[in-house]
Design an enzyme around this catalytic site. Sequence first.
Site, PDB file in Angstrom:
ATOM      1  N   LYS A  70       0.790  -1.241   0.000  1.00 54.92           N
ATOM      2  CA  LYS A  70       0.000   0.000   0.000  1.00 54.92           C
ATOM      3  C   LYS A  70       0.822   1.292   0.000  1.00 54.92           C
ATOM      4  O   LYS A  70       0.309   2.370   0.286  1.00 54.92           O
ATOM      5  CB  LYS A  70      -1.013   0.049   1.166  1.00 54.92           C
ATOM      6  CG  LYS A  70      -1.868  -1.173   1.320  1.00 54.92           C
ATOM      7  CD  LYS A  70      -2.296  -1.776   0.007  1.00 54.92           C
ATOM      8  CE  LYS A  70      -3.299  -0.974  -0.787  1.00 54.92           C
ATOM      9  NZ  LYS A  70      -3.493  -1.562  -2.150  1.00 54.92           N
ATOM     10  N   ALA A  71       2.105   1.186  -0.342  1.00 50.55           N
ATOM     11  CA  ALA A  71       2.947   2.386  -0.371  1.00 50.55           C
ATOM     12  C   ALA A  71       2.989   3.047  -1.746  1.00 50.55           C
ATOM     13  O   ALA A  71       3.747   3.991  -1.960  1.00 50.55           O
ATOM     14  CB  ALA A  71       4.355   2.039   0.091  1.00 50.55           C
ATOM     15  N   HIS A 102       7.022  -6.945  -2.455  1.00 47.98           N
ATOM     16  CA  HIS A 102       6.727  -6.378  -1.131  1.00 47.98           C
ATOM     17  C   HIS A 102       7.620  -7.011  -0.065  1.00 47.98           C
ATOM     18  O   HIS A 102       7.408  -6.803   1.127  1.00 47.98           O
ATOM     19  CB  HIS A 102       5.263  -6.634  -0.752  1.00 47.98           C
ATOM     20  CG  HIS A 102       4.274  -5.856  -1.561  1.00 47.98           C
ATOM     21  ND1 HIS A 102       4.419  -4.516  -1.839  1.00 47.98           N
ATOM     22  CD2 HIS A 102       3.107  -6.226  -2.142  1.00 47.98           C
ATOM     23  CE1 HIS A 102       3.395  -4.105  -2.561  1.00 47.98           C
ATOM     24  NE2 HIS A 102       2.589  -5.116  -2.769  1.00 47.98           N
ATOM     25  N   SER A 146      -4.954   2.558   4.325  1.00 47.46           N
ATOM     26  CA  SER A 146      -5.032   2.004   2.976  1.00 47.46           C
ATOM     27  C   SER A 146      -5.060   0.474   3.013  1.00 47.46           C
ATOM     28  O   SER A 146      -5.838  -0.187   2.308  1.00 47.46           O
ATOM     29  CB  SER A 146      -3.837   2.500   2.163  1.00 47.46           C
ATOM     30  OG  SER A 146      -3.872   1.997   0.862  1.00 47.46           O
ATOM     31  N   ASP A 187      -6.683  10.288 -10.916  1.00 47.21           N
ATOM     32  CA  ASP A 187      -7.992  10.140 -11.581  1.00 47.21           C
ATOM     33  C   ASP A 187      -7.870   9.378 -12.897  1.00 47.21           C
ATOM     34  O   ASP A 187      -8.762   8.615 -13.263  1.00 47.21           O
ATOM     35  CB  ASP A 187      -8.625  11.511 -11.839  1.00 47.21           C
ATOM     36  CG  ASP A 187      -9.044  12.165 -10.533  1.00 47.21           C
ATOM     37  OD1 ASP A 187      -9.156  11.428  -9.521  1.00 47.21           O
ATOM     38  OD2 ASP A 187      -9.237  13.394 -10.510  1.00 47.21           O
ATOM     39  N   MET A 220      -5.491   7.113 -13.603  1.00 48.24           N
ATOM     40  CA  MET A 220      -5.197   5.706 -13.294  1.00 48.24           C
ATOM     41  C   MET A 220      -6.452   5.002 -12.776  1.00 48.24           C
ATOM     42  O   MET A 220      -6.682   3.828 -13.069  1.00 48.24           O
ATOM     43  CB  MET A 220      -4.058   5.606 -12.277  1.00 48.24           C
ATOM     44  CG  MET A 220      -2.683   5.859 -12.902  1.00 48.24           C
ATOM     45  SD  MET A 220      -1.304   5.627 -11.763  1.00 48.24           S
ATOM     46  CE  MET A 220      -1.402   3.878 -11.378  1.00 48.24           C
TER      47      MET A 220
HETATM   48  P1  A3P Z   1      -5.083   4.645  -0.899  1.00 53.14           P
HETATM   49  O1  A3P Z   1      -5.700   3.368  -0.457  1.00 53.14           O
HETATM   50  O2  A3P Z   1      -4.666   5.517   0.245  1.00 53.14           O
HETATM   51  O3  A3P Z   1      -5.920   5.388  -1.888  1.00 53.14           O
HETATM   52  P2  A3P Z   1      -0.043  -0.156  -3.801  1.00 53.14           P
HETATM   53  O4  A3P Z   1      -0.072   0.032  -5.264  1.00 53.14           O
HETATM   54  O5  A3P Z   1       1.359  -0.274  -3.254  1.00 53.14           O
HETATM   55  O6  A3P Z   1      -0.929  -1.265  -3.364  1.00 53.14           O
HETATM   56  O7  A3P Z   1      -0.583   1.181  -3.137  1.00 53.14           O
HETATM   57  C1  A3P Z   1      -1.924   1.556  -3.293  1.00 53.14           C
HETATM   58  C2  A3P Z   1      -2.114   2.971  -2.787  1.00 53.14           C
HETATM   59  O8  A3P Z   1      -1.500   3.876  -3.734  1.00 53.14           O
HETATM   60  C3  A3P Z   1      -3.597   3.347  -2.723  1.00 53.14           C
HETATM   61  O9  A3P Z   1      -3.712   4.289  -1.652  1.00 53.14           O
HETATM   62  C4  A3P Z   1      -3.788   4.000  -4.092  1.00 53.14           C
HETATM   63  O10 A3P Z   1      -4.914   4.819  -4.204  1.00 53.14           O
HETATM   64  C5  A3P Z   1      -2.481   4.805  -4.166  1.00 53.14           C
HETATM   65  N1  A3P Z   1      -2.202   5.252  -5.548  1.00 53.14           N
HETATM   66  C6  A3P Z   1      -2.170   4.504  -6.663  1.00 53.14           C
HETATM   67  N2  A3P Z   1      -1.964   5.293  -7.745  1.00 53.14           N
HETATM   68  C7  A3P Z   1      -1.872   6.566  -7.300  1.00 53.14           C
HETATM   69  C8  A3P Z   1      -1.675   7.832  -7.928  1.00 53.14           C
HETATM   70  N3  A3P Z   1      -1.559   7.941  -9.243  1.00 53.14           N
HETATM   71  N4  A3P Z   1      -1.622   8.937  -7.149  1.00 53.14           N
HETATM   72  C9  A3P Z   1      -1.748   8.837  -5.796  1.00 53.14           C
HETATM   73  N5  A3P Z   1      -1.949   7.665  -5.145  1.00 53.14           N
HETATM   74  C10 A3P Z   1      -2.006   6.540  -5.887  1.00 53.14           C
END
Ligand code: A3P
Length: 301
Positions: free
Chosen positions: A53-54, A115, A145, A238, A240
């Site tokens: 989730k980073a 990860h 997240s 938005d 993505m």
């Molecule tokens: P949130 O749940 O806070 O929205 P991962 O890809 O490592 O699983 O991380 C997912 C997190 O990255 C999610 O956070 C997701 O919305 C965020 N994320 C993915 N694409 C993004 C973007 N273009 N801009 C900002 N955050 C993004």
Amino acid sequence: MAKVSVTSVELPPRPQLFDFHGVSMTEYFTQRWETIQNFQARPDDILIATYPKAGNTWLSYILELLHFGQSSSEHLTSVPLYLRVPILEVTIPSLEPGTELLDNLSTSPRLIKTHLPVQFIPKSFWEQNCRIIYMARNAKDIVVSYFHFERMTFVHPEPGDWNSYFQRFLEGKMVCGPWYDHVSNWWQKKQSYSKLHYMFYEDLAEDTGREIDKLCCFLGLSPSAEERETILGKTQFDNMKTNDMVNFSRYKGMDFKISHFMRKGKVGDWKNHFTVAQNEEFDEVYKKKMKDPSLQFRTEL
Ligand code: A3P
């Protein structure tokens, strides 16, 4: 135990967490451990490492556009990102194991998502002196997240309610172990391994162009001003979110009625979830666990 059915695909019950060499894991991360550990990295492989989730998906898409945005646009619009940038360690239902996807990947360089904590990275990556990019995100936004992700992802353990999840995070009983160890041990690795670029989600959110420039410097890439603009546009949250090739809508192990993979994409959403007492407890635990003053996070912009 009854099987869970998501959009007509039969999935096994949610996996259980267990201790694996001192780190909480599930069978989906460990069941082909020998193959993972013996994975043969190539010198030009690029490893994209994050705690869950980073922002791995965001970073992977940026890197993919930087490398292949011009040459293989058809590939980018017809194959989901999770197949183009496979997760090294994962073996989950209805998907080929990560190592097999990687063995069959025709791109060069291969972009490889992981990860894993640093101590679990297959040794061939170090032997081949591969470039590695690690992106860290502040722990408060991670726990929020991760909670919403585990609610909607059937290949992760059942998260339970928010309060118990919060406690479990503080104890480090999450898939891939404690966030504190993950970010700190990778940070330490950076001191001895020069081909590691350590970056932060909050910086990427603050100024995506600046962070892309740093990535290009690290990777020896020089996109034109026009390519850079295109990448900045395509990787906005938005865009993505509505791109079916990157938003995981093609993957059947997630229930988008519960939450979205591309959920909010904000720095500071933890403020909408933490109680005042939780925030105080979190800060106390954080102080005890994060001892290195050189590793600093921002929890708001
Ligand atoms: P949130 O749940 O806070 O929205 P991962 O890809 O490592 O699983 O991380 C997912 C997190 O990255 C999610 O956070 C997701 O919305 C965020 N994320 C993915 N694409 C993004 C973007 N273009 N801009 C900002 N955050 C993004």
